[in-house]
Design a protein around this motif. Structure first.
Motif, PDB file in Angstrom:
ATOM      1  N   ILE A 160       0.844  -1.192   0.000  1.00  0.00           N
ATOM      2  CA  ILE A 160       0.000   0.000   0.000  1.00  0.00           C
ATOM      3  C   ILE A 160       0.880   1.243   0.000  1.00  0.00           C
ATOM      4  N   SER A 161       0.265   2.354  -0.346  1.00  0.00           N
ATOM      5  CA  SER A 161       0.939   3.647  -0.329  1.00  0.00           C
ATOM      6  C   SER A 161       0.051   4.638   0.412  1.00  0.00           C
ATOM      7  N   LYS A 162       0.546   5.834   0.613  1.00  0.00           N
ATOM      8  CA  LYS A 162      -0.276   6.863   1.257  1.00  0.00           C
ATOM      9  C   LYS A 162      -1.536   7.142   0.436  1.00  0.00           C
ATOM     10  N   LYS A 163      -1.396   7.037  -0.868  1.00  0.00           N
ATOM     11  CA  LYS A 163      -2.563   7.251  -1.734  1.00  0.00           C
ATOM     12  C   LYS A 163      -3.636   6.204  -1.467  1.00  0.00           C
ATOM     13  N   SER A 164      -3.205   4.967  -1.138  1.00  0.00           N
ATOM     14  CA  SER A 164      -4.162   3.886  -0.865  1.00  0.00           C
ATOM     15  C   SER A 164      -5.027   4.199   0.347  1.00  0.00           C
ATOM     16  N   LEU A 165      -4.506   5.017   1.257  1.00  0.00           N
ATOM     17  CA  LEU A 165      -5.198   5.285   2.518  1.00  0.00           C
ATOM     18  C   LEU A 165      -6.004   6.575   2.497  1.00  0.00           C
ATOM     19  N   GLN A 166      -6.197   7.125   1.323  1.00  0.00           N
ATOM     20  CA  GLN A 166      -6.959   8.369   1.222  1.00  0.00           C
ATOM     21  C   GLN A 166      -8.458   8.135   1.094  1.00  0.00           C
ATOM     22  N   GLN A 167      -8.881   6.875   1.224  1.00  0.00           N
ATOM     23  CA  GLN A 167     -10.312   6.579   1.156  1.00  0.00           C
ATOM     24  C   GLN A 167     -11.023   7.165   2.378  1.00  0.00           C
ATOM     25  N   PRO A 168     -12.220   7.704   2.206  1.00  0.00           N
ATOM     26  CA  PRO A 168     -12.947   8.327   3.328  1.00  0.00           C
ATOM     27  C   PRO A 168     -13.154   7.391   4.514  1.00  0.00           C
ATOM     28  N   ALA A 169     -13.300   6.086   4.252  1.00  0.00           N
ATOM     29  CA  ALA A 169     -13.568   5.141   5.345  1.00  0.00           C
ATOM     30  C   ALA A 169     -12.465   5.153   6.386  1.00  0.00           C
ATOM     31  N   PHE A 170     -11.239   5.458   5.972  1.00  0.00           N
ATOM     32  CA  PHE A 170     -10.110   5.379   6.893  1.00  0.00           C
ATOM     33  C   PHE A 170     -10.012   6.584   7.830  1.00  0.00           C
ATOM     34  N   SER A 171     -10.862   7.565   7.650  1.00  0.00           N
ATOM     35  CA  SER A 171     -10.787   8.756   8.511  1.00  0.00           C
ATOM     36  C   SER A 171     -11.014   8.407   9.980  1.00  0.00           C
ATOM     37  N   ILE A 172     -11.761   7.335  10.244  1.00  0.00           N
ATOM     38  CA  ILE A 172     -12.039   6.951  11.628  1.00  0.00           C
ATOM     39  C   ILE A 172     -10.790   6.440  12.343  1.00  0.00           C
ATOM     40  N   LEU A 173      -9.767   6.082  11.576  1.00  0.00           N
ATOM     41  CA  LEU A 173      -8.545   5.545  12.168  1.00  0.00           C
ATOM     42  C   LEU A 173      -7.497   6.619  12.457  1.00  0.00           C
TER      43      LEU A 173
END
Length: 425
Positions: free
Chosen positions: A398-411
């Motif tokens: 994964i990359s930082k771009k992979s984690l830009q999904q809105p769902a991950f904001s809770i983390l």
């Protein structure tokens, strides 16, 4: 016996099964059985198997040393000294380890003068050997680190007092962390220590320190990469590469390649090999680097193994993939029904199958658990989402771009999120 100590002793014993150029199944089988009996404190049978092996071929320094330990624990000073002297003649160079080895306590009071003379000879041998090395001080440092950890684990195995055991375990944890940081500094400064620099014993002890560093998988990966650069030379033991490669594969939840890693029960018993890729050709891989076949290797852990053919190996792989897919399908159905505990159980079980989930499936699982956590507010769903993301980061998937999904904001307020995100490019 303490499980962590049993694993350490097995690591100390297993390099003796590396037969080198001359491969002899009967010899290796006898040595494997001797090592297991030795661990089980069945010294009579350990001695019997050592002698059976030595009747096939003379012992090297390491196996002579181990036979001496079995005889010392059996209160046979004559034979213990015989094999210790043979070990020195064959090239045993770690005088500090000899002096601190609890297996030889009997010799120190049964024959103190002979023991002192032996130690003097060992020190002289080591001093002569050190002069042939490029970095003798580094070897001494590495060996002292490994010895400190081994002594603590031996104390833990011999202690029955709960308070004392708790203190020893704390010391093991502290010493292990200190050793790991020192080993990381050594790797960064020198790369993988070569045999010409620190000797076979120094390299073996460094490998042990890395092999035990499961709490720092990136360090294990870095060590493996460094070793890979010299693995085709005579400067490293190919068995070390095989063991560490498999260790990293298992820590990343992939099938292993050389069959060096086993499953352990809660009672400290090994009961079989962890999943092996193309299991039917594993013995061919092992023979190519001087390791005994799986059936012999299994004896050192106390279980039996039957070689498999290609059809059986494919059937096992297909069965695991079918089980994994069935669990993922059940998780998807449970998610639609909002049966979130079942979603957790299905994904958790699927994630325990080596290679059972693709990187894409693991990323999707992390997204799903973030959505569940948003809906329920429960921490366990955040934790398992972070588990999946951490594994993907360790796999460099994964990359930082992979984690830009809105769902991950809770983390994003979770401490582990910052650690994972900070290691990404």
């Amino acid at each position: 016996m303490n499980l962590s100590f049993l694993r350490l002793l097995l690591f100390l014993l297993l390099p003796a099964l590396h037969a080198g150029a001359q491969y002899d199944t009967a010899y290796d089988a006898a040595i494997a059985r001797a090592g297991l009996y030795h661990l089980q404190k069945d010294h009579h049978n350990a001695i019997r198997c050592f002698e059976q092996a030595f009747a096939i071929q003379p012992p090297d320094a390491l196996n002579a040393y181990k036979a001496a330990g079995a005889y010392a624990l059996d209160s046979n000073a004559g034979k213990a000294f015989y094999y210790l002297e043979l070990a020195l003649q064959k090239g045993w160079h770690d005088a500090a380890w000899l002096q601190q080895d609890a297996y030889f306590s009997y010799l120190q009071y049964a024959a103190p003068a002979q023991w002192q003379q032996l130690v003097q000879n060992a020190v002289a041998n080591e001093n002569s050997f050190a002069q042939t090395l490029k970095q003798p001080a580094l070897r001494k440092r590495i060996n002292q680190m490994a010895l400190a950890e081994q002594q603590l684990r031996y104390q833990a195995a011999q202690t029955t007092n709960d308070t004392a055991l708790q203190r020893i375990h704390h010391n093991i944890y502290t010493t292990g962390n200190e050793n790991r940081e020192q080993a990381k500094a050594i790797l960064q400064q020198y790369g993988w220590p070569t045999i010409s620099s620190v000797g076979k014993d120094g390299q073996n002890n460094f490998w042990l320190l890395v092999q035990h560093a499961d709490a720092d998988i990136p360090f294990q990966q870095a060590a493996l990469d460094s070793m890979k650069k010299i693995r085709q030379s005579t400067e490293t033991d190919p068995a070390h590469y095989a063991f560490l490669y498999d260790r990293v594969q298992c820590n990343l939840n992939y099938p292993q390649f050389y069959g060096t890693q086993v499953n352990w029960t809660q009672q400290g018993q090994a009961n079989g090999f962890r999943t092996i890729a193309q299991e039917e050709v594993t013995d061919r891989r092992r023979k190519a680097i001087g390791l005994p076949v799986l059936a012999v290797y299994a004896l050192s852990y106390g279980f039996t193994y039957q070689p498999v053919n290609a059809a059986t190996a494919r059937h096992r792989e297909d069965s695991l993939q079918h089980l994994s897919q069935s669990l993922l399908d059940s998780a998807a159905q449970a998610y639609q029904q909002q049966a979130f505990p079942k979603v957790y159980d299905c994904y958790n079980n699927a994630s325990m199958i080596a290679g059972g989930m693709s990187n894409e499936e693991q990323l999707q699982a992390a997204v799903i658990f973030c959505r569940i956590a948003t809906q329920t507010g429960e921490q366990q769903y955040k934790d398992i989402a972070l588990d999946f993301l951490n594994l993907l980061q360790l796999r460099h998937a994964i990359s930082k771009k992979s984690l830009q999904q809105p769902a991950f904001s809770i983390l994003q307020q979770q401490p582990r999120w910052a650690a994972i995100y900070g290691r990404l490019e």
